[in-house]
Design a protein around this motif. Sequence first.
Motif, PDB file in Angstrom:
ATOM      1  N   GLU A 128      17.697  36.376  20.608  1.00 48.65           N
ATOM      2  CA  GLU A 128      18.937  37.141  20.849  1.00 48.65           C
ATOM      3  C   GLU A 128      19.945  36.898  19.735  1.00 48.65           C
ATOM      4  O   GLU A 128      20.595  37.820  19.256  1.00 48.65           O
ATOM      5  CB  GLU A 128      19.522  36.747  22.211  1.00 48.65           C
ATOM      6  N   GLU A 129      20.046  35.632  19.277  1.00 45.30           N
ATOM      7  CA  GLU A 129      20.987  35.288  18.204  1.00 45.30           C
ATOM      8  C   GLU A 129      20.587  35.972  16.896  1.00 45.30           C
ATOM      9  O   GLU A 129      21.424  36.521  16.179  1.00 45.30           O
ATOM     10  CB  GLU A 129      21.004  33.769  18.021  1.00 45.30           C
ATOM     11  N   ILE A 130      19.294  35.977  16.613  1.00 46.96           N
ATOM     12  CA  ILE A 130      18.790  36.617  15.391  1.00 46.96           C
ATOM     13  C   ILE A 130      19.019  38.116  15.436  1.00 46.96           C
ATOM     14  O   ILE A 130      19.431  38.736  14.444  1.00 46.96           O
ATOM     15  CB  ILE A 130      17.296  36.290  15.201  1.00 46.96           C
ATOM     16  N   GLN A 131      18.756  38.738  16.594  1.00 48.76           N
ATOM     17  CA  GLN A 131      18.956  40.179  16.723  1.00 48.76           C
ATOM     18  C   GLN A 131      20.427  40.555  16.554  1.00 48.76           C
ATOM     19  O   GLN A 131      20.742  41.614  16.002  1.00 48.76           O
ATOM     20  CB  GLN A 131      18.441  40.669  18.080  1.00 48.76           C
ATOM     21  N   ASP A 278      16.079  52.141  31.640  1.00 49.02           N
ATOM     22  CA  ASP A 278      15.230  50.955  31.652  1.00 49.02           C
ATOM     23  C   ASP A 278      15.179  50.455  33.091  1.00 49.02           C
ATOM     24  O   ASP A 278      16.198  50.050  33.641  1.00 49.02           O
ATOM     25  CB  ASP A 278      15.809  49.876  30.725  1.00 49.02           C
ATOM     26  N   ASP A 279      13.986  50.520  33.707  1.00 45.04           N
ATOM     27  CA  ASP A 279      13.889  50.106  35.112  1.00 45.04           C
ATOM     28  C   ASP A 279      13.095  48.815  35.280  1.00 45.04           C
ATOM     29  O   ASP A 279      12.533  48.560  36.349  1.00 45.04           O
ATOM     30  CB  ASP A 279      13.278  51.224  35.965  1.00 45.04           C
ATOM     31  N   GLU A 280      13.036  48.008  34.215  1.00 49.19           N
ATOM     32  CA  GLU A 280      12.408  46.687  34.341  1.00 49.19           C
ATOM     33  C   GLU A 280      13.272  45.840  35.260  1.00 49.19           C
ATOM     34  O   GLU A 280      14.455  45.590  34.976  1.00 49.19           O
ATOM     35  CB  GLU A 280      12.283  46.029  32.960  1.00 49.19           C
ATOM     36  N   GLY A 281      12.713  45.393  36.345  1.00 54.40           N
ATOM     37  CA  GLY A 281      13.521  44.734  37.376  1.00 54.40           C
ATOM     38  C   GLY A 281      14.068  43.381  36.985  1.00 54.40           C
ATOM     39  O   GLY A 281      15.228  43.067  37.237  1.00 54.40           O
ATOM     40  N   ASN A 282      13.255  42.546  36.347  1.00 59.69           N
ATOM     41  CA  ASN A 282      13.653  41.167  36.064  1.00 59.69           C
ATOM     42  C   ASN A 282      14.110  41.044  34.616  1.00 59.69           C
ATOM     43  O   ASN A 282      13.307  40.753  33.724  1.00 59.69           O
ATOM     44  CB  ASN A 282      12.485  40.227  36.351  1.00 59.69           C
ATOM     45  N   ILE A 288      19.139  42.456  27.883  1.00 57.57           N
ATOM     46  CA  ILE A 288      20.031  43.627  27.916  1.00 57.57           C
ATOM     47  C   ILE A 288      20.737  43.793  26.581  1.00 57.57           C
ATOM     48  O   ILE A 288      20.826  44.892  26.029  1.00 57.57           O
ATOM     49  CB  ILE A 288      21.053  43.492  29.073  1.00 57.57           C
ATOM     50  N   ARG A 289      21.245  42.683  26.032  1.00 57.46           N
ATOM     51  CA  ARG A 289      21.927  42.740  24.740  1.00 57.46           C
ATOM     52  C   ARG A 289      20.996  43.260  23.651  1.00 57.46           C
ATOM     53  O   ARG A 289      21.356  44.137  22.859  1.00 57.46           O
ATOM     54  CB  ARG A 289      22.450  41.349  24.350  1.00 57.46           C
ATOM     55  N   ALA A 290      19.793  42.689  23.602  1.00 58.39           N
ATOM     56  CA  ALA A 290      18.842  43.067  22.546  1.00 58.39           C
ATOM     57  C   ALA A 290      18.466  44.543  22.653  1.00 58.39           C
ATOM     58  O   ALA A 290      18.424  45.260  21.653  1.00 58.39           O
ATOM     59  CB  ALA A 290      17.599  42.195  22.644  1.00 58.39           C
ATOM     60  N   LYS A 291      18.208  45.004  23.871  1.00 59.14           N
ATOM     61  CA  LYS A 291      17.788  46.400  24.057  1.00 59.14           C
ATOM     62  C   LYS A 291      18.915  47.375  23.736  1.00 59.14           C
ATOM     63  O   LYS A 291      18.683  48.427  23.128  1.00 59.14           O
ATOM     64  CB  LYS A 291      17.298  46.608  25.492  1.00 59.14           C
ATOM     65  N   LEU A 292      20.131  47.048  24.142  1.00 61.32           N
ATOM     66  CA  LEU A 292      21.250  47.956  23.869  1.00 61.32           C
ATOM     67  C   LEU A 292      21.583  48.000  22.384  1.00 61.32           C
ATOM     68  O   LEU A 292      21.923  49.059  21.850  1.00 61.32           O
ATOM     69  CB  LEU A 292      22.483  47.548  24.679  1.00 61.32           C
ATOM     70  N   ARG A 293      21.519  46.856  21.709  1.00 62.34           N
ATOM     71  CA  ARG A 293      21.764  46.849  20.263  1.00 62.34           C
ATOM     72  C   ARG A 293      20.760  47.739  19.538  1.00 62.34           C
ATOM     73  O   ARG A 293      21.129  48.549  18.681  1.00 62.34           O
ATOM     74  CB  ARG A 293      21.677  45.422  19.724  1.00 62.34           C
ATOM     75  N   LYS A 294      19.495  47.584  19.903  1.00 64.90           N
ATOM     76  CA  LYS A 294      18.446  48.386  19.270  1.00 64.90           C
ATOM     77  C   LYS A 294      18.649  49.867  19.568  1.00 64.90           C
ATOM     78  O   LYS A 294      18.535  50.721  18.673  1.00 64.90           O
ATOM     79  CB  LYS A 294      17.077  47.929  19.775  1.00 64.90           C
ATOM     80  N   LEU A 295      18.970  50.180  20.822  1.00 69.02           N
ATOM     81  CA  LEU A 295      19.170  51.580  21.212  1.00 69.02           C
ATOM     82  C   LEU A 295      20.348  52.197  20.478  1.00 69.02           C
ATOM     83  O   LEU A 295      20.289  53.354  20.042  1.00 69.02           O
ATOM     84  CB  LEU A 295      19.380  51.663  22.729  1.00 69.02           C
ATOM     85  N   LYS A 296      21.430  51.433  20.317  1.00 68.33           N
ATOM     86  CA  LYS A 296      22.619  51.936  19.625  1.00 68.33           C
ATOM     87  C   LYS A 296      22.325  52.194  18.154  1.00 68.33           C
ATOM     88  O   LYS A 296      22.812  53.179  17.568  1.00 68.33           O
ATOM     89  CB  LYS A 296      23.773  50.943  19.768  1.00 68.33           C
ATOM     90  N   MET A 297      21.515  51.330  17.531  1.00 70.48           N
ATOM     91  CA  MET A 297      21.145  51.543  16.125  1.00 70.48           C
ATOM     92  C   MET A 297      20.304  52.805  15.968  1.00 70.48           C
ATOM     93  O   MET A 297      20.477  53.569  15.027  1.00 70.48           O
ATOM     94  CB  MET A 297      20.375  50.332  15.591  1.00 70.48           C
ATOM     95  N   GLN A 298      19.395  53.022  16.924  1.00 71.09           N
ATOM     96  CA  GLN A 298      18.501  54.172  16.839  1.00 71.09           C
ATOM     97  C   GLN A 298      19.178  55.458  17.290  1.00 71.09           C
ATOM     98  O   GLN A 298      18.782  56.554  16.870  1.00 71.09           O
ATOM     99  CB  GLN A 298      17.256  53.923  17.694  1.00 71.09           C
ATOM    100  N   ASN A 299      20.181  55.345  18.163  1.00 72.67           N
ATOM    101  CA  ASN A 299      20.854  56.520  18.732  1.00 72.67           C
ATOM    102  C   ASN A 299      22.368  56.320  18.672  1.00 72.67           C
ATOM    103  O   ASN A 299      22.983  55.899  19.656  1.00 72.67           O
ATOM    104  CB  ASN A 299      20.407  56.741  20.181  1.00 72.67           C
ATOM    105  N   PRO A 300      22.987  56.610  17.532  1.00 78.23           N
ATOM    106  CA  PRO A 300      24.432  56.395  17.372  1.00 78.23           C
ATOM    107  C   PRO A 300      25.283  57.166  18.374  1.00 78.23           C
ATOM    108  O   PRO A 300      26.436  56.819  18.597  1.00 78.23           O
ATOM    109  CB  PRO A 300      24.701  56.886  15.937  1.00 78.23           C
ATOM    110  N   GLU A 301      24.707  58.227  18.990  1.00 73.20           N
ATOM    111  CA  GLU A 301      25.469  59.016  19.953  1.00 73.20           C
ATOM    112  C   GLU A 301      25.623  58.308  21.291  1.00 73.20           C
ATOM    113  O   GLU A 301      26.320  58.809  22.191  1.00 73.20           O
ATOM    114  CB  GLU A 301      24.815  60.381  20.169  1.00 73.20           C
ATOM    115  N   LEU A 302      24.991  57.142  21.471  1.00 67.51           N
ATOM    116  CA  LEU A 302      25.112  56.390  22.716  1.00 67.51           C
ATOM    117  C   LEU A 302      26.580  56.077  22.988  1.00 67.51           C
ATOM    118  O   LEU A 302      27.244  55.432  22.182  1.00 67.51           O
ATOM    119  CB  LEU A 302      24.305  55.096  22.636  1.00 67.51           C
TER     120      LEU A 302
END
Length: 466
Positions: A128-131, A278-282, A288-302
């Motif tokens: 998470e820190e590296i991402q 994202d419906d991964e339960g656990n 969450i941080r890692a996934k949102l950062r990646k999504l924001k980079m790939q989709n600036p319209e987020l």
Amino acid sequence: MELYNLDIERGILSAILFDGKIYEDVAAILKPLDFYLPFHQNLFAAMEDLYKKDYPIDEIFLKDHLVKQNKFDEELFLEILGTAPIEAVEAYAREIKDLAVKRELIHLSNEIKKTVLEDDKKAIEEVEEIQGKLFSIATSNLAGDFKESEAIINDTLEYIKTQISKQNKIVTGLDTGFVELNRFTSGFGEGDLIILAARPSMGKTALALNLALNVLKQDKGVAIFSLEMPAEQLMLRMLSAAGKIPLQDLRRGNLDDNEWSKLTAVADELSEKPLFVDDEGNVNIHTIRAKLRKLKMQNPELSLAIIDYLQLISSDQRERHLAIAEISRSLKLLARELQIPIIALSQLNRSLESRPNKRPMLSDLRESGAIEQDADIIMFIYRDDVYKAMEAKQKQKEAMEKGKAVEIDFQEKEVEDAEVIIGKQRNGPTGTVEMLFHKKYTLFTDKVSEVQEIQMNEAQIEMPSI
């Protein structure tokens, strides 16, 4: 491969010395630290200082400025003056930027090796820190120094000018799609953490999905973390609300021709929207941080993230109040980092149901201390008819157990009054927003007068748009 090009650096600096107006074009791409040679960094920083003070960016002023800072190098300065100015300076500036980013990546790779071998941290924390650092490099959003008053004032004035230019003077943030809610909040601000809380069956998820649909109408991206409900169930609710098709009919597949037509139209339109689920339960806050950062980079319209719900986010903290404190603080920092509002749904304590007035208050939030501190806006949902229905069913049950007949004076409605209570707002008023809840569509709408409602019902809109 060398990750720098001193010839291009000298050519860019020479071009600015030849024509000071070029500085603005270069400064839009490069920062002083993007130059490899320390003297080149100092010279470009001196150009920045002169530009801010409206001084000429020329040989005399630059030499004087650097001499005063004890950063002047006569030999290197003459070398730049003797270099032919580069044409197409913006293209070459981007090349220097690319090399600077590569150097940052090399530096980060060395940090990764050191972190993994020397730091006593769990792997997920290291990832998470590296991402986070990688996200900063990718967005050129590296940590900076304190902002000076002049820079803050200029940025603030630009913000005010932008708001003045907007046609809708009420909404300055993300449009919620609800007129009265916009009036209270002026829209959700970039970097806001919004808590949406209620007791079960009040419509937390429904209102969150309605907000998501309203944002999608604006062709802005929405990310949803559904920790309790599969993505398909979530989509059923969205299709029901968007198309005004009874949810039960969708669940049973019991649709007439008109409903099929509406479903097809709404499904086609919604499939083109930038919606990510994202419906991964656990999941934990690091994921969450890692996934949102990646999504924001790939989709600036987020433009909006929704988490359903806060208490289901897993944590290594054994003390629940410490876990919630870590999660809420991390969500607030993430909202600021990505510059989008994040809506986190939250449960309320059962104790409020023992009160005569069951409208929620801030103290009813589970682990309320940390959540209340971090949130910019806290909203509660209250529907009185939910409690009236519960009381009626309880009376009927008790009467049946005693073998008595009882008349129930409560009749369930298809459209119920709903209140969205704004219990906290860091930058605005608190109060109650009145809405209507259409139960069979799981749809919240603005509350309108009886005359307006009649007019809306008479209007024949066969194909509602999302």
